[in-house]
Motif scaffolding. Structure first.
Motif, mmCIF file in Angstrom:
data_model
loop_
_atom_site.group_PDB
_atom_site.id
_atom_site.type_symbol
_atom_site.label_atom_id
_atom_site.label_comp_id
_atom_site.label_asym_id
_atom_site.label_seq_id
_atom_site.Cartn_x
_atom_site.Cartn_y
_atom_site.Cartn_z
ATOM 1 N N ASN A 9 0.805 -1.228 0.000
ATOM 2 C CA ASN A 9 0.000 0.000 0.000
ATOM 3 C C ASN A 9 0.830 1.266 0.000
ATOM 4 O O ASN A 9 0.378 2.305 0.484
ATOM 5 C CB ASN A 9 -0.908 0.019 1.223
ATOM 6 N N ILE A 10 2.054 1.166 -0.505
ATOM 7 C CA ILE A 10 2.909 2.352 -0.537
ATOM 8 C C ILE A 10 2.349 3.318 -1.578
ATOM 9 O O ILE A 10 2.115 2.935 -2.725
ATOM 10 C CB ILE A 10 4.362 1.934 -0.864
ATOM 11 N N ASN A 11 2.102 4.560 -1.163
ATOM 12 C CA ASN A 11 1.508 5.537 -2.088
ATOM 13 C C ASN A 11 2.494 6.676 -2.386
ATOM 14 O O ASN A 11 3.625 6.684 -1.890
ATOM 15 C CB ASN A 11 0.173 6.051 -1.544
ATOM 16 N N ASN A 12 2.059 7.642 -3.187
ATOM 17 C CA ASN A 12 2.950 8.726 -3.609
ATOM 18 C C ASN A 12 3.456 9.553 -2.429
ATOM 19 O O ASN A 12 4.589 10.020 -2.433
ATOM 20 C CB ASN A 12 2.241 9.640 -4.612
ATOM 21 N N GLN A 13 2.614 9.701 -1.437
ATOM 22 C CA GLN A 13 3.009 10.452 -0.239
ATOM 23 C C GLN A 13 4.161 9.732 0.481
ATOM 24 O O GLN A 13 5.122 10.370 0.918
ATOM 25 C CB GLN A 13 1.774 10.569 0.662
ATOM 26 N N ASP A 14 4.085 8.413 0.577
ATOM 27 C CA ASP A 14 5.158 7.639 1.207
ATOM 28 C C ASP A 14 6.449 7.776 0.395
ATOM 29 O O ASP A 14 7.536 7.919 0.958
ATOM 30 C CB ASP A 14 4.787 6.157 1.295
ATOM 31 N N ILE A 15 6.309 7.729 -0.918
ATOM 32 C CA ILE A 15 7.487 7.824 -1.796
ATOM 33 C C ILE A 15 8.122 9.211 -1.665
ATOM 34 O O ILE A 15 9.346 9.339 -1.588
ATOM 35 C CB ILE A 15 7.094 7.489 -3.257
ATOM 36 N N ARG A 16 7.269 10.241 -1.585
ATOM 37 C CA ARG A 16 7.795 11.604 -1.381
ATOM 38 C C ARG A 16 8.547 11.703 -0.053
ATOM 39 O O ARG A 16 9.579 12.362 0.033
ATOM 40 C CB ARG A 16 6.656 12.628 -1.420
ATOM 41 N N SER A 17 8.046 11.042 0.952
ATOM 42 C CA SER A 17 8.707 11.172 2.256
ATOM 43 C C SER A 17 10.059 10.440 2.256
ATOM 44 O O SER A 17 11.016 10.901 2.880
ATOM 45 C CB SER A 17 7.760 10.793 3.398
ATOM 46 N N VAL A 18 10.172 9.333 1.532
ATOM 47 C CA VAL A 18 11.477 8.659 1.394
ATOM 48 C C VAL A 18 12.421 9.535 0.574
ATOM 49 O O VAL A 18 13.607 9.686 0.901
ATOM 50 C CB VAL A 18 11.334 7.271 0.720
ATOM 51 N N ASN A 19 11.869 10.133 -0.490
ATOM 52 C CA ASN A 19 12.646 11.042 -1.340
ATOM 53 C C ASN A 19 13.272 12.155 -0.502
ATOM 54 O O ASN A 19 14.457 12.470 -0.619
ATOM 55 C CB ASN A 19 11.678 11.602 -2.387
ATOM 56 N N THR A 29 20.000 5.321 11.395
ATOM 57 C CA THR A 29 19.111 5.630 12.528
ATOM 58 C C THR A 29 19.197 7.106 12.922
ATOM 59 O O THR A 29 20.291 7.606 13.179
ATOM 60 C CB THR A 29 19.492 4.754 13.735
ATOM 61 N N GLY A 30 18.068 7.783 12.956
ATOM 62 C CA GLY A 30 18.049 9.195 13.291
ATOM 63 C C GLY A 30 16.670 9.656 13.698
ATOM 64 O O GLY A 30 15.862 8.853 14.179
ATOM 65 N N LYS A 31 16.389 10.930 13.457
ATOM 66 C CA LYS A 31 15.145 11.485 14.010
ATOM 67 C C LYS A 31 13.891 10.908 13.356
ATOM 68 O O LYS A 31 12.836 10.878 13.982
ATOM 69 C CB LYS A 31 15.161 13.021 13.954
ATOM 70 N N ARG A 32 14.008 10.439 12.136
ATOM 71 C CA ARG A 32 12.830 9.797 11.525
ATOM 72 C C ARG A 32 12.488 8.478 12.224
ATOM 73 O O ARG A 32 11.312 8.113 12.341
ATOM 74 C CB ARG A 32 13.048 9.575 10.032
ATOM 75 N N VAL A 33 13.528 7.754 12.666
ATOM 76 C CA VAL A 33 13.287 6.524 13.434
ATOM 77 C C VAL A 33 12.663 6.893 14.788
ATOM 78 O O VAL A 33 11.668 6.288 15.200
ATOM 79 C CB VAL A 33 14.591 5.702 13.617
ATOM 80 N N CYS A 185 8.162 -1.917 5.033
ATOM 81 C CA CYS A 185 9.232 -1.147 4.410
ATOM 82 C C CYS A 185 10.194 -2.135 3.753
ATOM 83 O O CYS A 185 11.396 -1.907 3.715
ATOM 84 C CB CYS A 185 9.924 -0.249 5.428
ATOM 85 N N GLY A 186 9.667 -3.244 3.233
ATOM 86 C CA GLY A 186 10.489 -4.264 2.592
ATOM 87 C C GLY A 186 11.035 -5.230 3.628
ATOM 88 O O GLY A 186 10.690 -6.402 3.646
ATOM 89 N N GLU A 187 11.887 -4.710 4.494
ATOM 90 C CA GLU A 187 12.379 -5.448 5.659
ATOM 91 C C GLU A 187 12.379 -4.470 6.821
ATOM 92 O O GLU A 187 12.846 -3.336 6.670
ATOM 93 C CB GLU A 187 13.816 -5.943 5.449
ATOM 94 N N GLY A 188 11.892 -4.892 7.971
ATOM 95 C CA GLY A 188 11.906 -4.008 9.127
ATOM 96 C C GLY A 188 11.185 -4.654 10.289
ATOM 97 O O GLY A 188 10.544 -5.692 10.132
ATOM 98 N N GLY A 189 11.313 -4.035 11.476
ATOM 99 C CA GLY A 189 10.647 -4.589 12.646
ATOM 100 C C GLY A 189 10.645 -3.601 13.790
ATOM 101 O O GLY A 189 11.231 -2.516 13.682
ATOM 102 N N ASN A 238 16.556 5.551 8.758
ATOM 103 C CA ASN A 238 15.611 6.630 8.481
ATOM 104 C C ASN A 238 14.757 6.396 7.227
ATOM 105 O O ASN A 238 13.626 6.872 7.145
ATOM 106 C CB ASN A 238 16.364 7.953 8.322
ATOM 107 N N LEU A 239 15.307 5.678 6.230
ATOM 108 C CA LEU A 239 14.524 5.429 5.014
ATOM 109 C C LEU A 239 13.370 4.477 5.318
ATOM 110 O O LEU A 239 12.243 4.665 4.837
ATOM 111 C CB LEU A 239 15.420 4.850 3.906
ATOM 112 N N GLN A 240 13.653 3.467 6.146
ATOM 113 C CA GLN A 240 12.580 2.546 6.557
ATOM 114 C C GLN A 240 11.506 3.313 7.324
ATOM 115 O O GLN A 240 10.303 3.143 7.081
ATOM 116 C CB GLN A 240 13.154 1.434 7.448
ATOM 117 N N ALA A 241 11.947 4.164 8.242
ATOM 118 C CA ALA A 241 10.990 4.926 9.067
ATOM 119 C C ALA A 241 10.158 5.871 8.195
ATOM 120 O O ALA A 241 8.952 6.021 8.404
ATOM 121 C CB ALA A 241 11.742 5.704 10.146
#
Ligand SMILES: *Cc1c(COP(=O)(O)O)cnc(C)c1O
Length: 378
Positions: A9-19, A29-33, A185-189, A238-241
């Motif tokens: 269910n990854i949408n354009n908003q999620d892709i923008r936030s990874v971008n 690991t940082g503030k997004r996590v 997020c592909g892989e994560g926990g 941070n990309l996963q988060a």
């Protein structure tokens, strides 16, 4: 028609936030996590969350953090993905299996006490397919015998039982954000818990046992970090988060769609000769991670082949039961017949596609064909 077994269910908003996250200085690991952890704990209504790379790592770290190690035993279910008991092996302890309930496939809490020995340190229940086990009963048993409870909640971000949610009665609940899980997020926990001190320890343990991550040292010129506890390399980045944060905000809406689809399946397959499925208990909010059917074991492969031919992919969750995997048989001497209920479900089960993007005409197509194939092969 050709149905996909799963679509995320990854949408354009999620892709923008990874971008956006990719243009920032910290990819690891940082503030997004930190932000995802806060939101995840808030969603679960618990105090702390720790982002990691997978649920297997989440369970391994939790067992280690609560002092489970070589010579210890951990009670779990044989009707699960091997990750559950592999995490016990990673900690050095021995997985001790207990059979499951015929109606739900969840660990049978009434059988747990007789499996407890002087070596037992923890119980690791799995909320199979998204239906929670009886956590109140398991907590009572654990308290009586001074055991830890760590939940494998890989299927159960959204679930509840008697108003209890994952992480509320356990010492820690472990989640997966693998490619086909409820949010991904592909892989994560993640590990969720109500113990700020332990959360702090887990944050060190997920990153080599170091006192501070690179991000925490960023503003402190030339500071280095001491290693104070045994640690591994399980830190979420941070990309996963960034990918997970938007999905988490939409999770209830996504769940409502899955619940609707699962109810359609339940209605269509109720009372059909040759078809059974796990019972959803009345006090349950089912997380609806997987929808499974039970068919005659000798017909299962034929049914799956015929469905595949008609454009409907299925999978099996889970076969063989974990105790019958070659490694477990050889290492611990488990054999067929040890856990008859788990084995019977394992031989009968078929998983149908279930995800929010499944369209109504696809659901109708699946139902029509399942009914037709089972009837023809009966
Ligand atoms: C997916 C899954 C896991 C493992 O999750 P990872 O994030 O891949 O480590 C553990 N237990 C169950 C029941 C699962 O379905």
């Amino acid at each position: 028609m050709k149905i996909e077994f799963y679509r995320h269910n990854i949408n354009n908003q999620d892709i923008r936030s990874v971008n956006k996250a990719m243009r920032e200085i910290f990819l690891s690991t940082g503030k997004r996590v930190d932000g995802f952890e806060k939101n995840f704990a808030k969603y679960l209504n618990c105090q702390n969350a720790v982002g990691v790379t997978c649920c297997t790592g989440a369970m391994h770290l939790s067992l280690e953090a609560f002092g489970v190690g070589p010579g210890d035993e951990v009670i779990t279910t044989p009707l699960t993905f091997v990750a559950t008991s592999n995490a016990i092996i990673h900690s050095g302890a021995k997985p001790v299996f207990v059979d499951v309930e015929p109606a739900t496939g969840n660990i049978d809490a009434n059988l747990i006490e007789r499996a407890i020995t002087s070596k037992t340190k923890a119980i690791l229940p799995v909320h199979l397919y998204g239906q929670m086990v009886d956590m109140k009963k398991i907590r009572r048993i654990a308290d009586k015998h001074k055991l830890k409870v760590i939940e494998d909640a890989a299927h159960c971000v959204e679930g509840q039982r008697d108003g209890v949610r994952p992480a509320q009665l356990s010492d820690a609940a472990c989640f997966s954000f693998y490619a086909t899980k409820n949010i991904t997020c592909g892989e994560g926990g993640a590990i969720a818990l109500n113990d700020a001190e332990m959360a702090k320890t887990l944050k060190k343990m997920r990153l080599q046992g170091l006192e501070q991550s690179a991000y925490e040292r960023y503003d402190k010129k030339f500071s280095s970090s001491d290693m104070t506890v045994d640690g591994w390399k399980y830190n979420m980045n941070n990309l996963q988060a960034a990918l997970l944060t938007g999905q988490l905000a939409r999770i209830e809406k996504l769940w409502q769609r899955k619940d609707k689809i699962a109810r359609k399946y339940e209605k269509a397959f109720t009372g059909i000769p040759g078809i059974g499925f796990p019972k959803t208990l009345p006090q349950i909010k089912h997380a609806r991670h997987l929808f499974t059917l039970w068919v005659a074991p000798e017909k299962r492969t034929l049914i799956r082949e015929e469905l595949q031919k008609r454009g409907i992919p299925t999978v099996i969750n889970y076969w063989p039961a974990v105790h019958l995997m070659s490694f477990y048989r050889k290492k611990y001497g488990y054999k067929p017949g040890d856990f008859p209920v788990a084995e019977a479900i394992s031989e009968r089960t078929i998983t149908l596609p279930l995800y929010p993007k499944l369209e109504n005409k696809e659901i109708d197509f699946i139902v029509t064909n399942v009914l037709d194939v089972v009837k023809k092969l009966l």
